[in-house]
Design a protein around this motif. Structure first.
Motif, PDB file in Angstrom:
ATOM      1  N   PHE A 181     -52.508  37.606  23.125  1.00  0.00           N
ATOM      2  CA  PHE A 181     -53.005  39.103  22.924  1.00  0.00           C
ATOM      3  C   PHE A 181     -52.571  39.198  24.380  1.00  0.00           C
ATOM      4  O   PHE A 181     -51.956  40.142  25.530  1.00  0.00           O
ATOM      5  CB  PHE A 181     -54.067  39.641  22.320  1.00  0.00           C
ATOM      6  CG  PHE A 181     -54.049  41.365  22.761  1.00  0.00           C
ATOM      7  CD1 PHE A 181     -53.089  41.983  22.080  1.00  0.00           C
ATOM      8  CD2 PHE A 181     -54.359  40.903  23.411  1.00  0.00           C
ATOM      9  CE1 PHE A 181     -53.181  43.844  22.263  1.00  0.00           C
ATOM     10  CE2 PHE A 181     -54.824  42.470  23.479  1.00  0.00           C
ATOM     11  CZ  PHE A 181     -54.483  44.210  23.517  1.00  0.00           C
ATOM     12  N   LEU A 182     -54.112  38.845  25.512  1.00  0.00           N
ATOM     13  CA  LEU A 182     -53.715  39.577  26.994  1.00  0.00           C
ATOM     14  C   LEU A 182     -52.613  39.398  27.748  1.00  0.00           C
ATOM     15  O   LEU A 182     -52.608  40.376  28.686  1.00  0.00           O
ATOM     16  CB  LEU A 182     -55.297  39.038  27.143  1.00  0.00           C
ATOM     17  CG  LEU A 182     -56.612  39.907  26.622  1.00  0.00           C
ATOM     18  CD1 LEU A 182     -57.873  38.611  27.257  1.00  0.00           C
ATOM     19  CD2 LEU A 182     -56.317  41.503  26.713  1.00  0.00           C
ATOM     20  N   SER A 183     -52.064  37.789  28.299  1.00  0.00           N
ATOM     21  CA  SER A 183     -51.305  37.225  28.382  1.00  0.00           C
ATOM     22  C   SER A 183     -49.806  38.536  28.359  1.00  0.00           C
ATOM     23  O   SER A 183     -48.850  39.032  29.092  1.00  0.00           O
ATOM     24  CB  SER A 183     -50.259  35.896  28.381  1.00  0.00           C
ATOM     25  OG  SER A 183     -50.473  35.680  27.141  1.00  0.00           O
ATOM     26  N   CYS A 184     -49.237  39.036  27.382  1.00  0.00           N
ATOM     27  CA  CYS A 184     -48.520  40.242  26.796  1.00  0.00           C
ATOM     28  C   CYS A 184     -49.009  41.465  27.309  1.00  0.00           C
ATOM     29  O   CYS A 184     -47.550  41.576  27.793  1.00  0.00           O
ATOM     30  CB  CYS A 184     -48.348  39.842  24.986  1.00  0.00           C
ATOM     31  SG  CYS A 184     -47.193  41.350  24.864  1.00  0.00           S
ATOM     32  N   LEU A 185     -50.329  41.995  27.106  1.00  0.00           N
ATOM     33  CA  LEU A 185     -50.199  43.299  26.975  1.00  0.00           C
ATOM     34  C   LEU A 185     -50.318  43.394  29.334  1.00  0.00           C
ATOM     35  O   LEU A 185     -49.928  43.704  29.594  1.00  0.00           O
ATOM     36  CB  LEU A 185     -51.611  43.665  26.775  1.00  0.00           C
ATOM     37  CG  LEU A 185     -52.517  45.395  27.198  1.00  0.00           C
ATOM     38  CD1 LEU A 185     -51.227  45.978  26.216  1.00  0.00           C
ATOM     39  CD2 LEU A 185     -54.174  44.995  26.049  1.00  0.00           C
ATOM     40  N   VAL A 186     -50.950  42.068  29.920  1.00  0.00           N
ATOM     41  CA  VAL A 186     -51.240  41.965  31.275  1.00  0.00           C
ATOM     42  C   VAL A 186     -49.930  42.006  31.602  1.00  0.00           C
ATOM     43  O   VAL A 186     -49.241  43.043  32.723  1.00  0.00           O
ATOM     44  CB  VAL A 186     -51.991  40.965  31.548  1.00  0.00           C
ATOM     45  CG1 VAL A 186     -52.172  40.897  33.754  1.00  0.00           C
ATOM     46  CG2 VAL A 186     -53.519  41.405  31.389  1.00  0.00           C
ATOM     47  N   ILE A 187     -48.867  41.551  31.532  1.00  0.00           N
ATOM     48  CA  ILE A 187     -47.162  41.433  31.477  1.00  0.00           C
ATOM     49  C   ILE A 187     -46.494  42.633  31.356  1.00  0.00           C
ATOM     50  O   ILE A 187     -45.819  42.977  32.649  1.00  0.00           O
ATOM     51  CB  ILE A 187     -46.691  40.050  30.977  1.00  0.00           C
ATOM     52  CG1 ILE A 187     -47.147  39.047  31.682  1.00  0.00           C
ATOM     53  CG2 ILE A 187     -45.060  40.085  31.767  1.00  0.00           C
ATOM     54  CD1 ILE A 187     -46.908  37.535  30.828  1.00  0.00           C
ATOM     55  N   ARG A 188     -46.312  43.587  30.170  1.00  0.00           N
ATOM     56  CA  ARG A 188     -46.310  44.517  30.514  1.00  0.00           C
ATOM     57  C   ARG A 188     -46.627  45.356  30.855  1.00  0.00           C
ATOM     58  O   ARG A 188     -46.142  46.369  30.776  1.00  0.00           O
ATOM     59  CB  ARG A 188     -46.573  44.498  28.551  1.00  0.00           C
ATOM     60  CG  ARG A 188     -45.397  45.368  27.574  1.00  0.00           C
ATOM     61  CD  ARG A 188     -43.662  45.937  28.146  1.00  0.00           C
ATOM     62  NE  ARG A 188     -43.374  47.455  28.042  1.00  0.00           N
ATOM     63  CZ  ARG A 188     -42.529  48.106  28.473  1.00  0.00           C
ATOM     64  NH1 ARG A 188     -41.394  47.219  30.053  1.00  0.00           N
ATOM     65  NH2 ARG A 188     -41.790  49.141  28.480  1.00  0.00           N
ATOM     66  N   SER A 189     -48.264  45.194  31.342  1.00  0.00           N
ATOM     67  CA  SER A 189     -48.943  46.942  31.699  1.00  0.00           C
ATOM     68  C   SER A 189     -47.952  46.413  33.234  1.00  0.00           C
ATOM     69  O   SER A 189     -47.785  47.896  33.961  1.00  0.00           O
ATOM     70  CB  SER A 189     -50.222  46.943  32.088  1.00  0.00           C
ATOM     71  OG  SER A 189     -50.583  46.756  30.473  1.00  0.00           O
ATOM     72  N   LEU A 190     -48.159  45.402  34.274  1.00  0.00           N
ATOM     73  CA  LEU A 190     -48.004  45.221  35.386  1.00  0.00           C
ATOM     74  C   LEU A 190     -46.398  45.665  35.619  1.00  0.00           C
ATOM     75  O   LEU A 190     -45.628  46.453  36.152  1.00  0.00           O
ATOM     76  CB  LEU A 190     -48.427  43.845  35.861  1.00  0.00           C
ATOM     77  CG  LEU A 190     -49.735  43.328  35.832  1.00  0.00           C
ATOM     78  CD1 LEU A 190     -50.137  42.097  36.024  1.00  0.00           C
ATOM     79  CD2 LEU A 190     -50.469  44.351  37.012  1.00  0.00           C
ATOM     80  N   ALA A 191     -45.597  45.429  34.147  1.00  0.00           N
ATOM     81  CA  ALA A 191     -44.187  45.234  34.550  1.00  0.00           C
ATOM     82  C   ALA A 191     -43.825  47.156  34.982  1.00  0.00           C
ATOM     83  O   ALA A 191     -42.930  47.669  35.037  1.00  0.00           O
ATOM     84  CB  ALA A 191     -43.317  45.098  33.581  1.00  0.00           C
TER      85      ALA A 191
END
Length: 216
Positions: A181-191
Motif C-alpha cells: 500500500f505505502l509503496s504504491c501511494l508514495v510513488i503515485r503521490s510523488l508522480a
C-alpha cells in the motif's frame, strides 16, 4: 488471507473510488442518479472485471450487496458536498491515489486466494486498481488517468508486486499489505507532486531510399 481485515480494506477502497466517480459527476453537473452511476461503476468496476477474469461466481458485490450500498451512499453524500473543495480535480486525484493503493493489494490478495501464480496475482492487483477508473473517466467524458503522463499503472504494479513478493519470502500479511500500500501511494503521490513519468516514444525520421538500398 487477511480474514475480516480484507473485507474492511476492500470496503474502504470501494468507498474511496466511489468518491472519485462522484467527483467526476460533479464536474459534469450530473443529477443524483448520474452521481450514483459513476460512483458505483468506479467503486466496483475493477473488482468486477477481476472476478470475471478469475471465474469467481458470483462476483463480490452480488454476494455482498453492502458494496453497492456504500457506492450509492457515497454518491449521495458527495452530491451535497462536492462544492466544498476549491479544486475537485485535485481532490479526485488524491482520492484516486489512495484507492489505487488499496485496490492493488486487495486485488493481488484475491488472486492468491484462488490459487493463481504470483505473476497473475500481480496482474489482478493492477486490474482491480485501474479498470474502475478507466470506466469512470470514459463515462464521464474525461481523459483517462491511466493515459496521463504521470506514473499510474507502474505504481499499482509495484505495490502489488511488493505485496506478493514479501508474502513469498515469508513476511506476515499485515507487513506485506502495508508495504504494498505505502509503496504504491508514495510513488503515485510523488508522480502527482513532481510530474514524474516514464520515458515516452519519440518519433524518428525514416530511412532515406539510399539508406535502404545500402542495407540490401
Amino acid at each position: 488471507m487477511f480474514g475480516g481485515l480484507a473485507t474492511v480494506l476492500d470496503l474502504f477502497g470501494v468507498c474511496v473510488f466511489a468518491v472519485t466517480g462522484a467527483l467526476v459527476a460533479s464536474r459534469k453537473q450530473m443529477d443524483v442518479f448520474g452521481f450514483a452511476l459513476l460512483a458505483t461503476v468506479t467503486g466496483i468496476g475493477g473488482g468486477t472485471f477481476r472476478d470475471l477474469v478469475l471465474g469467481r461466481v458470483p462476483v463480490f458485490w452480488v454476494d455482498d450487496p453492502a458494496y453497492l450500498a456504500i457506492c450509492v451512499a457515497t454518491a449521495v453524500v458527495v452530491f451535497f458536498t462536492a462544492h466544498i473543495p476549491e479544486s475537485r480535480f485535485r481532490v479526485l486525484l488524491w482520492f484516486d491515489a489512495v484507492g489505487l493503493s488499496v485496490a492493488c493489494v486487495i486485488g493481488a490478495n484475491v488472486g492468491l486466494s484462488v490459487g493463481v501464480s504470483p505473476f497473475v496475482a500481480v496482474v489482478m492487483g493492477v486490474i482491480t486498481g485501474t479498470c474502475g477508473g478507466i470506466a469512470r473517466d470514459l463515462l464521464g467524458g474525461e481523459s483517462p488517468l491511466i493515459l496521463r503522463k504521470e506514473i499510474y499503472v507502474t505504481a499499482a504494479l509495484i505495490g502489488a508486486a511488493i505485496f506478493v513478493g514479501l508474502l513469498r519470502i515469508g513476511a506476515t500479511t499485515p507487513v506485506a499489505a502495508g508495504a504494498g500500500f505505502l509503496s504504491c501511494l508514495v510513488i503515485r503521490s510523488l508522480a502527482l507532486k513532481y510530474g514524474w513519468s516514464l520515458p515516452t516514444y519519440r518519433p524518428r525520421p525514416g530511412r532515406t531510399p539510399q539508406e535502404v538500398e545500402d542495407l540490401q
